[in-house]
Design an enzyme around this catalytic site. Structure first.
Site, short mmCIF file in Angstrom:
data_model
loop_
_atom_site.label_atom_id
_atom_site.label_comp_id
_atom_site.label_asym_id
_atom_site.label_seq_id
_atom_site.Cartn_x
_atom_site.Cartn_y
_atom_site.Cartn_z
N ARG A 1 12.84 -27.75 -50.00
CA ARG A 1 14.03 -28.43 -50.54
C ARG A 1 13.60 -29.53 -51.51
O ARG A 1 14.24 -29.78 -52.52
CB ARG A 1 14.87 -29.03 -49.41
CG ARG A 1 15.75 -28.00 -48.75
CD ARG A 1 16.73 -28.64 -47.81
NE ARG A 1 16.13 -29.01 -46.54
CZ ARG A 1 16.03 -28.19 -45.49
NH1 ARG A 1 16.50 -26.97 -45.55
NH2 ARG A 1 15.48 -28.61 -44.37
N PHE B 1 22.26 -17.21 -49.27
CA PHE B 1 22.01 -17.40 -47.84
C PHE B 1 21.89 -18.90 -47.56
O PHE B 1 20.88 -19.38 -47.05
CB PHE B 1 20.73 -16.67 -47.39
CG PHE B 1 20.69 -15.20 -47.74
CD1 PHE B 1 21.22 -14.25 -46.87
CD2 PHE B 1 20.12 -14.77 -48.94
CE1 PHE B 1 21.17 -12.89 -47.19
CE2 PHE B 1 20.08 -13.42 -49.26
CZ PHE B 1 20.59 -12.47 -48.38
N ASP C 1 27.08 -17.70 -48.51
CA ASP C 1 26.66 -17.30 -47.15
C ASP C 1 27.77 -16.47 -46.54
O ASP C 1 28.94 -16.64 -46.88
CB ASP C 1 26.39 -18.53 -46.28
CG ASP C 1 25.54 -18.19 -45.06
OD1 ASP C 1 24.32 -18.51 -45.08
OD2 ASP C 1 26.07 -17.61 -44.09
N ALA D 1 25.67 -11.32 -49.25
CA ALA D 1 24.83 -11.74 -50.37
C ALA D 1 24.51 -10.58 -51.31
O ALA D 1 24.46 -10.75 -52.53
CB ALA D 1 23.54 -12.36 -49.85
N ASP E 1 17.06 -17.05 -49.43
CA ASP E 1 16.47 -17.38 -48.12
C ASP E 1 17.20 -16.62 -47.02
O ASP E 1 17.89 -17.20 -46.18
CB ASP E 1 16.58 -18.90 -47.88
CG ASP E 1 15.89 -19.33 -46.60
OD1 ASP E 1 15.00 -18.59 -46.12
OD2 ASP E 1 16.22 -20.40 -46.07
N CYS F 1 11.28 -15.53 -43.90
CA CYS F 1 10.86 -16.14 -42.62
C CYS F 1 10.48 -15.05 -41.62
O CYS F 1 10.50 -15.28 -40.42
CB CYS F 1 11.95 -17.06 -42.08
SG CYS F 1 13.53 -16.25 -41.85
#
Ligand code: SAH
Length: 393
Positions: A209, A225, A247, A277, A297, A337
């Site tokens: 960020r 996202f 989102d 998305a 993300d 992730c």
């Protein structure tokens, strides 16, 4: 006699290399019983390898909390918690009261996650063994944060798999407010600890960020996202000229609006889009939109090795569409992730995405989670977050 797990001959190598996971297949036999969930681990010749806690209904039957002779007791765990606290004193940036205080194996506390949001500690005890060890870790957490409320979030697949309760518990302090405020580099955020995702916020993206904040000035920023909009809040703080937060979850976008307002940002300037998305990106590409900074993300598309192929197609599709939206000189922060997707594989996926988008892309830098999410070299499985900063020339 304490419970002892005796390994099969030749099955002690990983543990001698300090990898804390013991699988049932490595265990030859058990002796004694364990009233508190703890166990000694010994090699086939009977030498002590270490001590840990059991998850009897899991194929990962025990996790080792020590590899030496000494006991695993309150003072021992207290020293480890103290080291975790000391690391955060070193690495958590100023004006930041939201960070990961304990990162499980990365902090030598197997299965234990503790996130701090101001005066609230949110715990995840992901396995039965971690839960049984609570009398060891909870008092030391409380000693460092005597005034904090402590809640344990239990709705986790790993707990379900072990037949543990999935209802949240309050371990100390007051009932939580609906929104728990905290600071990240001076920005104000609200975590929805009770209903939100993870422990309420994605603390692992803090350094990324910052990257977005530093690069946002004058740019049109598309945050895909978005969850509670934290990348977008950082982008406006950095001077973005336009912002869209996308989102599928409406409650997440409601929280994003609150996060903008908490920072005195005009939420009416922000385009909030509750949509899938993939569909949203396709619509934007078809409309010929151009953006100067796009963040992708998505949730972990691959949780297990079996998911990797399908997940790669998902990452490729998202980033192919995102690349098509980049204006010349535009940046893409592409995140994954998914633990089972190695950085090198993610880079290949991004290469395929840029080929299919017929747009050459430069890789500027590779990033991951902040140092409050340390990875033990003994347990490389703890590294999961990848964030690649790409640029369309
Ligand atoms: N970037 C966020 C975290 C994203 S987590 C942050 O820094 O806080 C992943 C998000 O993707 C979740 O909020 C989830 O609601 C959302 N999501 C999952 N599937 C989606 C889909 N198909 N389309 C849009 N959003 C989706």
């Amino acid at each position: 006699m304490p419970l002892t797990l005796i390994l099969r001959p030749g099955r002690d190598k990983a543990i001698r290399q300090r990898h804390p996971w013991l699988f049932t297949g490595a265990v030859a036999r058990r002796e004694g019983s364990s009233p508190d969930g703890s166990a000694e681990i010994r090699d086939a010749a009977g030498s002590l390898l270490g001590r840990g806690f059991l998850s009897p209904s899991s194929p990962l039957v025990a996790r080792l909390w020590s590899f030496g002779e000494g006991p695993v007791d309150g003072p021992y765990v207290g020293r480890i918690v103290e080291q975790a606290v000391a690391l955060r004193r070193e690495v958590v940036p100023p004006e930041t009261t939201g960070y990961r205080l304990v990162h499980a194996e990365g902090d030598r506390l197997p299965g234990l996650i503790v996130d701090r949001y101001g005066s609230v500690l949110v715990v995840q005890a992901t396995t039965e063994g971690t839960e049984r060890a609570r009398p060891l870790w909870l008092p030391s957490l409380r000693a460092f944060f005597p005034d904090a409320a402590v809640v344990q979030k239990n709705a986790l697949p790993s707990r379900e798999g072990e037949g543990l309760s999935t209802r949240d518990e309050r371990l100390a302090g007051e009932v939580l407010p609906r929104r728990v405020p905290f600071l990240e580099r001076g920005l104000r955020f609200l975590a929805d600890v009770e209903e939100g995702q993870k422990t309420g916020f994605f603390l692992d993206q803090r350094e990324n960020r910052r990257l977005v904040r530093e690069r946002a000035a004058g740019r049109r920023v598309l945050n895909m996202f978005s969850y509670s909009g934290a990348f977008g809040v950082a982008a406006l703080a950095g001077g973005a000229s336009r912002l869209a937060q996308v989102d599928v979850s409406r409650p997440a976008l409601d929280l994003a609006r609150e996060n903008h307002e908490a920072n005195g940002q005009d939420a009416n300037r922000v385009e909030f889009v509750a949509a899938d998305a993939f569909e949203d990106l396709r619509r934007r590409v078809a409309a010929g939109e151009q953006w100067d900074l796009v963040v992708t993300d998505p949730p972990a598309f691959a949780k297990r090795k079996d998911d990797v192929d399908r997940a790669c197609r998902g990452y490729k599709d998202v980033n192919r569409l995102a690349i098509k939206l980049l204006a010349p000189g535009g940046l893409l922060l592409a995140c994954s992730c998914s633990g089972p997707i190695a950085p090198s594989l993610f880079q290949q996926v991004l290469f395929s995405a840029s080929l299919e988008a017929a747009t050459p892309v430069q890789l500027l830098s590779r990033h991951g989670a902040g140092a409050d999410h340390p990875v033990s070299l003994d347990v490389p499985e703890g590294e999961y977050l990848k964030a690649f900063l790409l640029r369309r020339p």
